[in-house]
Design a protein around this motif. Structure first.
Motif, PDB file in Angstrom:
ATOM      1  N   GLY A 141      29.534 103.499  50.226  1.00  0.00           N
ATOM      2  CA  GLY A 141      28.780 103.140  49.026  1.00  0.00           C
ATOM      3  C   GLY A 141      27.592 102.268  49.371  1.00  0.00           C
ATOM      4  N   ASP A 142      27.061 101.641  48.351  1.00  0.00           N
ATOM      5  CA  ASP A 142      25.891 100.779  48.519  1.00  0.00           C
ATOM      6  C   ASP A 142      26.251  99.495  49.263  1.00  0.00           C
ATOM      7  N   PRO A 143      25.253  98.792  49.784  1.00  0.00           N
ATOM      8  CA  PRO A 143      25.504  97.486  50.383  1.00  0.00           C
ATOM      9  C   PRO A 143      26.287  96.584  49.430  1.00  0.00           C
ATOM     10  N   VAL A 144      27.180  95.788  49.995  1.00  0.00           N
ATOM     11  CA  VAL A 144      28.136  95.027  49.192  1.00  0.00           C
ATOM     12  C   VAL A 144      27.641  93.595  48.989  1.00  0.00           C
ATOM     13  N   VAL A 145      27.691  93.196  47.748  1.00  0.00           N
ATOM     14  CA  VAL A 145      27.429  91.803  47.400  1.00  0.00           C
ATOM     15  C   VAL A 145      28.718  91.215  46.848  1.00  0.00           C
ATOM     16  N   PHE A 146      29.158  90.123  47.448  1.00  0.00           N
ATOM     17  CA  PHE A 146      30.399  89.481  47.011  1.00  0.00           C
ATOM     18  C   PHE A 146      30.225  87.980  47.149  1.00  0.00           C
ATOM     19  N   GLU A 147      30.539  87.244  46.113  1.00  0.00           N
ATOM     20  CA  GLU A 147      30.368  85.797  46.103  1.00  0.00           C
ATOM     21  C   GLU A 147      31.710  85.147  45.791  1.00  0.00           C
ATOM     22  N   GLY A 148      32.406  84.716  46.832  1.00  0.00           N
ATOM     23  CA  GLY A 148      33.667  84.017  46.653  1.00  0.00           C
ATOM     24  C   GLY A 148      33.523  82.555  47.012  1.00  0.00           C
ATOM     25  N   ASN A 149      34.591  81.818  46.856  1.00  0.00           N
ATOM     26  CA  ASN A 149      34.566  80.403  47.218  1.00  0.00           C
ATOM     27  C   ASN A 149      34.650  80.202  48.732  1.00  0.00           C
ATOM     28  N   HIS A 150      35.162  81.215  49.433  1.00  0.00           N
ATOM     29  CA  HIS A 150      35.387  81.077  50.874  1.00  0.00           C
ATOM     30  C   HIS A 150      34.661  82.152  51.694  1.00  0.00           C
ATOM     31  N   HIS A 151      34.443  83.310  51.114  1.00  0.00           N
ATOM     32  CA  HIS A 151      33.812  84.413  51.842  1.00  0.00           C
ATOM     33  C   HIS A 151      32.718  85.024  50.981  1.00  0.00           C
ATOM     34  N   ARG A 152      31.611  85.422  51.630  1.00  0.00           N
ATOM     35  CA  ARG A 152      30.475  85.969  50.891  1.00  0.00           C
ATOM     36  C   ARG A 152      29.898  87.153  51.650  1.00  0.00           C
ATOM     37  N   LEU A 153      29.416  88.115  50.894  1.00  0.00           N
ATOM     38  CA  LEU A 153      28.646  89.227  51.440  1.00  0.00           C
ATOM     39  C   LEU A 153      27.347  89.306  50.662  1.00  0.00           C
ATOM     40  N   ALA A 154      26.225  89.328  51.366  1.00  0.00           N
ATOM     41  CA  ALA A 154      24.913  89.348  50.712  1.00  0.00           C
ATOM     42  C   ALA A 154      24.200  90.658  51.031  1.00  0.00           C
TER      43      ALA A 154
END
Length: 491
Positions: A141-154
């Motif tokens: 799929g598309d590039p992943v954006v994830f904003e967690g308290n401990h792990h992030r994907l930009a």
């Protein structure tokens, strides 16, 4: 009840000092037809090999066994990088990777390696975020954006994609981790060392309730139990302490009462004997009992075991004598019977040292063309001499042991129970076979002093002797431990 296929495996310690022995056990597990090999992950342990590096080598040395970090120390393994590593190894191994995850422990050691020190609640939250990251990067799929308290994907691009859906198995003991496993996990990885059968049954109920609350079928969660125990001819008092039949009975009970779908054995001092017994006796018996209860056809081995039959011993022609119920024996009688096993365990340990010595010599071989070759060659000659002396010492000790049995223990057994005569006769015949193998090993060790290439012949003779002695000792214990105990024979 869970209808997963039953898996059986080996849980091996990644000690750097014993790496040759470890790889020998891995290849044996693969040849025996075990389903998976689990390797613990403690990056802060200076005496351990790196788990992912080791699993890559194991993948190259094996053909079909599944590879499982059991379990990954998540605080020192960033999940985005872990996703790439696991998918890469799955592709390179032909779809043989499953992923065990742990929230972290030994926080002082983790902090010493530069990892973040987390509270219990934070570590569980970080693990839940890691599961999300892993699955996102394994999904096209598309590039992943994830904003967690401990792990992030930009905007991280997914891939590479595993060759098969990698299962995320969570090592969970306490309630919040069990609930997380029920909500998000593909599998559960408890260990009998921390969660004995009574505790693991209670933990399973917590996991089941959490799965149901999340709208999941608890039976869909694979449950793999890391176990340890002792194989012995007479039953002991603890879990997995006794003959293979007792092991099979206790593990079968866990399949039906707890929903276990796999068992991974941490072998004891005699790892090769334990792995053989587990693969050749325990696993088939559990599979057969479960298939019978489920009304399924009797399980058929997926592949033939490639080990060469021990024609020397004619294992199929071994006589067996009737046994009395061990429950009728006194503690003192049981002690007398177990003494034979203790004697054999001493020789098993000596033989493991012979195997290790062979591998050290083989490792020295590879250095003969390196820098300062004269020193290396001198070291190799010294190693060859040491190995030859060690082989001779072991041969002498084992011959003495068998002479004592032939001239003392066996007559005492026959004097008190003549029905054991066919068994004793067979054991005496096997002693003659073993004496011939010892002579062959001694000759190979002598040849090694003059010719470095003879190391392969030494290795072959040692491997054959290991298999023959393992089979012989197991047969002798199966047939004589109970009579020795019952008849009060002192060894």
């Amino acid at each position: 009840m869970d209808m997963h296929d039953l898996w059986f495996g080996a849980f091996l310690s990644p000690e750097a000092e014993g790496r040759e022995r470890l790889l020998r056990h891995v290849t044996l597990a693969d040849r025996l037809g075990l389903d998976l090999v689990g390797v613990q992950d403690h990056p802060y342990q200076a005496g351990f090999l790196d788990t992912w590096t080791l699993l890559s080598v194991i993948a190259a040395r094996t053909e079909r066994i599944r590879l499982v970090p059991d379990v990954v120390n998540l605080p020192l393994r960033p999940p985005a990088v872990l996703a790439r590593a696991a998918a890469s190894l799955d592709l390179l191994s032909g779809g043989r990777v499953e992923l065990g995850l742990g929230a972290g422990a030994f926080w002082d050691a983790i902090a010493a390696m530069g990892g973040r020190r987390l509270s219990p609640g934070e570590s569980i939250e970080a693990l839940a975020e890691a599961v999300t990251v892993l699955r996102a990067l394994w999904t096209p799929g598309d590039p992943v954006v994830f904003e967690g308290n401990h792990h992030r994907l930009a905007g991280a691009a997914p891939g590479p994609f595993p060759a098969h859906p990698i299962g995320i198995w969570i090592g969970a003991i306490k309630r919040r981790m069990l609930e997380l496993t029920g909500r998000m996990g593909d599998g559960w990885l408890p260990s009998s060392f921390y969660s004995p059968p009574g505790a693991v049954a209670r933990q399973a109920k917590v996991l089941d309730a959490a799965a149901e609350d999340a709208g999941r079928d608890p039976a869909g969660i694979r449950r793999i139990y890391n176990v340890g125990g002792t194989f012995s001819p007479l039953p002991g008092r603890g879990f997995l302490d006794g003959p293979a039949a007792l092991w099979a009975e206790q593990l079968t009970e866990l399949v039906f009462e707890v929903g276990m779908t796999g068992f991974v054995l941490a072998p004891g001092e005699d790892a090769e004997r334990d792995l053989r017994t587990f693969a050749e006796e325990v696993a088939p018996a559990v599979r057969e009992a479960v298939a019978k209860e489920r009304g399924e056809p009797e399980p058929v081995a997926e592949r033939p075991v490639t080990l060469t039959p021990l024609d020397d011993l004619d294992e199929t022609g071994r006589p067996h004598a009737p046994k009395q119920d061990p429950a009728a024996l006194t503690p003192e009688q049981l002690r007398l019977g177990r003494h034979l096993v203790q004697v054999h365990d001493g020789y098993r340990q000596e033989l493991r040292q012979v195997q290790d010595a062979v591998e050290q010599v083989a490792a020295g071989h590879a250095d003969t063309g390196a820098l300062r070759s004269a020193i290396n060659r001198l070291s190799v000659r010294q190693n060859h001499w040491t190995l030859g002396t060690f082989c001779a010492t072991f041969n002498r000790l084992l011959t003495v042991h068998h002479t004592i049995e032939d001239e003392s223990m066996f007559p005492a057994v026959l004097e008190r129970d003549s029905t054991l005569a066919p068994v004793v006769k067979k054991l005496e015949q096997e002693h003659e076979v073993i004496a011939e193998l010892l002579d062959r090993l001694d000759a190979a060790c002598v040849a090694l002093l003059a010719d470095q290439a003879a190391i392969e012949q030494v290795r072959a003779e040692v491997d054959r002797l290991v298999r023959v002695l393992s089979s012989h000792f197991a047969y002798e214990e199966e047939e004589l431990v109970e009579p020795i105990a019952r008849l009060g024979i002192r060894i």
